[in-house]
Write a protein that holds these residues in place. Structure first.
Motif, PDB file in Angstrom:
ATOM      1  N   PRO A  12       0.788  -1.226   0.000  1.00 58.83           N
ATOM      2  CA  PRO A  12       0.000   0.000   0.000  1.00 58.83           C
ATOM      3  C   PRO A  12       0.825   1.285   0.000  1.00 58.83           C
ATOM      4  O   PRO A  12       0.277   2.363  -0.164  1.00 58.83           O
ATOM      5  N   GLY A  13       2.116   1.211   0.202  1.00 52.32           N
ATOM      6  CA  GLY A  13       2.945   2.403   0.147  1.00 52.32           C
ATOM      7  C   GLY A  13       3.248   3.030   1.490  1.00 52.32           C
ATOM      8  O   GLY A  13       4.077   3.907   1.582  1.00 52.32           O
ATOM      9  N   GLU A  14       2.570   2.611   2.535  1.00 48.11           N
ATOM     10  CA  GLU A  14       2.858   3.135   3.861  1.00 48.11           C
ATOM     11  C   GLU A  14       3.765   2.155   4.599  1.00 48.11           C
ATOM     12  O   GLU A  14       3.617   0.962   4.466  1.00 48.11           O
ATOM     13  N   GLU A  15       4.684   2.689   5.370  1.00 47.78           N
ATOM     14  CA  GLU A  15       5.586   1.827   6.124  1.00 47.78           C
ATOM     15  C   GLU A  15       4.813   1.017   7.157  1.00 47.78           C
ATOM     16  O   GLU A  15       3.809   1.455   7.709  1.00 47.78           O
ATOM     17  N   ASP A  16       5.304  -0.165   7.424  1.00 47.15           N
ATOM     18  CA  ASP A  16       4.736  -1.047   8.441  1.00 47.15           C
ATOM     19  C   ASP A  16       3.265  -1.384   8.187  1.00 47.15           C
ATOM     20  O   ASP A  16       2.504  -1.611   9.124  1.00 47.15           O
ATOM     21  N   THR A  17       2.846  -1.388   6.929  1.00 45.07           N
ATOM     22  CA  THR A  17       1.490  -1.751   6.581  1.00 45.07           C
ATOM     23  C   THR A  17       1.533  -3.044   5.790  1.00 45.07           C
ATOM     24  O   THR A  17       2.386  -3.221   4.923  1.00 45.07           O
ATOM     25  N   LEU A  18       0.603  -3.927   6.093  1.00 50.12           N
ATOM     26  CA  LEU A  18       0.562  -5.209   5.405  1.00 50.12           C
ATOM     27  C   LEU A  18       0.062  -5.042   3.970  1.00 50.12           C
ATOM     28  O   LEU A  18      -0.702  -4.126   3.670  1.00 50.12           O
ATOM     29  N   PRO A  19       0.454  -5.958   3.074  1.00 51.82           N
ATOM     30  CA  PRO A  19       0.037  -5.851   1.672  1.00 51.82           C
ATOM     31  C   PRO A  19      -1.409  -6.281   1.455  1.00 51.82           C
ATOM     32  O   PRO A  19      -2.063  -6.824   2.355  1.00 51.82           O
ATOM     33  N   TYR A  20      -1.869  -6.051   0.248  1.00 50.40           N
ATOM     34  CA  TYR A  20      -3.132  -6.597  -0.234  1.00 50.40           C
ATOM     35  C   TYR A  20      -2.792  -7.828  -1.063  1.00 50.40           C
ATOM     36  O   TYR A  20      -1.746  -7.885  -1.708  1.00 50.40           O
ATOM     37  N   VAL A  21      -3.689  -8.808  -1.063  1.00 42.24           N
ATOM     38  CA  VAL A  21      -3.464 -10.066  -1.751  1.00 42.24           C
ATOM     39  C   VAL A  21      -4.605 -10.283  -2.729  1.00 42.24           C
ATOM     40  O   VAL A  21      -5.770 -10.104  -2.369  1.00 42.24           O
ATOM     41  N   THR A  74      -7.682  -8.278  -1.224  1.00 42.78           N
ATOM     42  CA  THR A  74      -8.064  -8.427   0.173  1.00 42.78           C
ATOM     43  C   THR A  74      -6.873  -8.042   1.048  1.00 42.78           C
ATOM     44  O   THR A  74      -5.740  -8.445   0.755  1.00 42.78           O
ATOM     45  N   PRO A  75      -7.092  -7.291   2.117  1.00 43.32           N
ATOM     46  CA  PRO A  75      -5.974  -6.973   3.019  1.00 43.32           C
ATOM     47  C   PRO A  75      -5.388  -8.246   3.632  1.00 43.32           C
ATOM     48  O   PRO A  75      -6.130  -9.148   4.045  1.00 43.32           O
ATOM     49  N   MET A  76      -4.084  -8.322   3.680  1.00 47.21           N
ATOM     50  CA  MET A  76      -3.415  -9.467   4.295  1.00 47.21           C
ATOM     51  C   MET A  76      -3.858  -9.652   5.743  1.00 47.21           C
ATOM     52  O   MET A  76      -3.907 -10.775   6.247  1.00 47.21           O
ATOM     53  N   SER A  77      -4.242  -8.567   6.404  1.00 48.34           N
ATOM     54  CA  SER A  77      -4.689  -8.659   7.796  1.00 48.34           C
ATOM     55  C   SER A  77      -5.907  -9.574   7.926  1.00 48.34           C
ATOM     56  O   SER A  77      -6.074 -10.254   8.944  1.00 48.34           O
ATOM     57  N   GLU A  78      -6.760  -9.627   6.893  1.00 51.72           N
ATOM     58  CA  GLU A  78      -7.915 -10.538   6.920  1.00 51.72           C
ATOM     59  C   GLU A  78      -7.471 -11.992   6.825  1.00 51.72           C
ATOM     60  O   GLU A  78      -8.022 -12.860   7.494  1.00 51.72           O
ATOM     61  N   VAL A  89      -1.163 -19.673   5.999  1.00 46.03           N
ATOM     62  CA  VAL A  89      -0.551 -20.077   4.734  1.00 46.03           C
ATOM     63  C   VAL A  89      -1.596 -20.751   3.858  1.00 46.03           C
ATOM     64  O   VAL A  89      -1.730 -20.436   2.670  1.00 46.03           O
ATOM     65  N   ASP A  90      -2.366 -21.667   4.441  1.00 47.55           N
ATOM     66  CA  ASP A  90      -3.449 -22.299   3.685  1.00 47.55           C
ATOM     67  C   ASP A  90      -4.516 -21.281   3.293  1.00 47.55           C
ATOM     68  O   ASP A  90      -5.077 -21.351   2.200  1.00 47.55           O
ATOM     69  N   ALA A  91      -4.788 -20.331   4.165  1.00 48.69           N
ATOM     70  CA  ALA A  91      -5.783 -19.300   3.864  1.00 48.69           C
ATOM     71  C   ALA A  91      -5.333 -18.451   2.677  1.00 48.69           C
ATOM     72  O   ALA A  91      -6.135 -18.141   1.794  1.00 48.69           O
ATOM     73  N   ALA A  92      -4.062 -18.085   2.631  1.00 48.98           N
ATOM     74  CA  ALA A  92      -3.536 -17.305   1.504  1.00 48.98           C
ATOM     75  C   ALA A  92      -3.615 -18.126   0.218  1.00 48.98           C
ATOM     76  O   ALA A  92      -4.011 -17.608  -0.833  1.00 48.98           O
ATOM     77  N   LYS A  93      -3.279 -19.406   0.310  1.00 43.66           N
ATOM     78  CA  LYS A  93      -3.347 -20.277  -0.869  1.00 43.66           C
ATOM     79  C   LYS A  93      -4.790 -20.394  -1.369  1.00 43.66           C
ATOM     80  O   LYS A  93      -5.043 -20.270  -2.573  1.00 43.66           O
ATOM     81  N   ARG A  94      -5.733 -20.593  -0.462  1.00 46.65           N
ATOM     82  CA  ARG A  94      -7.147 -20.689  -0.856  1.00 46.65           C
ATOM     83  C   ARG A  94      -7.624 -19.388  -1.498  1.00 46.65           C
ATOM     84  O   ARG A  94      -8.333 -19.397  -2.506  1.00 46.65           O
ATOM     85  N   HIS A  95      -7.216 -18.270  -0.897  1.00 41.11           N
ATOM     86  CA  HIS A  95      -7.640 -16.972  -1.417  1.00 41.11           C
ATOM     87  C   HIS A  95      -7.088 -16.738  -2.826  1.00 41.11           C
ATOM     88  O   HIS A  95      -7.822 -16.341  -3.735  1.00 41.11           O
ATOM     89  N   LEU A  96      -5.799 -16.974  -3.019  1.00 40.98           N
ATOM     90  CA  LEU A  96      -5.197 -16.760  -4.333  1.00 40.98           C
ATOM     91  C   LEU A  96      -5.780 -17.715  -5.375  1.00 40.98           C
ATOM     92  O   LEU A  96      -6.005 -17.322  -6.524  1.00 40.98           O
TER      93      LEU A  96
END
Length: 119
Positions: free
Chosen positions: A21-30, A84-88, A96-103
């Motif tokens: 997102p461009g801000e420091e210490d902020t998680l990415p979007y996936v 989707t925000p990585m925080s979700e 890890v499985d959640a990220a795989k399912r989402h992608l």
């Protein structure tokens, strides 16, 4: 910044991965984006943008709501995205499985859009 796998399909591309997102210490979007080549002629660019606007409109109330950007500005790298925000994802016990399912779900949705709108 983005960290993506990109696949070109004629006059547009599909990107699957992570967007910072461009801000420091902020998680990415996936997720996934579909992007129109900015170098297309006006007629072809406008035709693709019209189709992507239709996807955005028709998906607004769905489980996969696409969001458009620059779809009214000819000859730009206009996109629709499903991010989707990585925080979700990190709320899941096995993230890890959640990220795989989402992608995987995002990629299947991008394929559906390709088949239904971009053929």
């Amino acid at each position: 910044e983005r960290y993506c796998l990109t696949s070109w399909v004629e006059d547009w591309n599909c990107q699957l991965g992570f967007w910072m997102p461009g801000e420091e210490d902020t998680l990415p979007y996936v997720g996934v984006t579909l992007e129109i080549n900015a170098d297309l002629g006006y007629r072809r660019w406008n035709n693709l943008a019209r189709k992507l606007k239709q996807v955005e409109l028709e998906s607004a109330q769905s489980a996969f709501p696409w969001h458009g950007e620059s779809l009214d500005t000819p000859n730009t790298w206009a996109t629709i995205s499903l991010l989707t925000p990585m925080s979700e994802i990190l709320k899941e016990i096995n993230n890890v499985d959640a990220a795989k399912r989402h992608l995987t779900a995002c990629l299947k949705e991008a394929e559906r859009v390709k088949q239904q709108y971009l053929r």
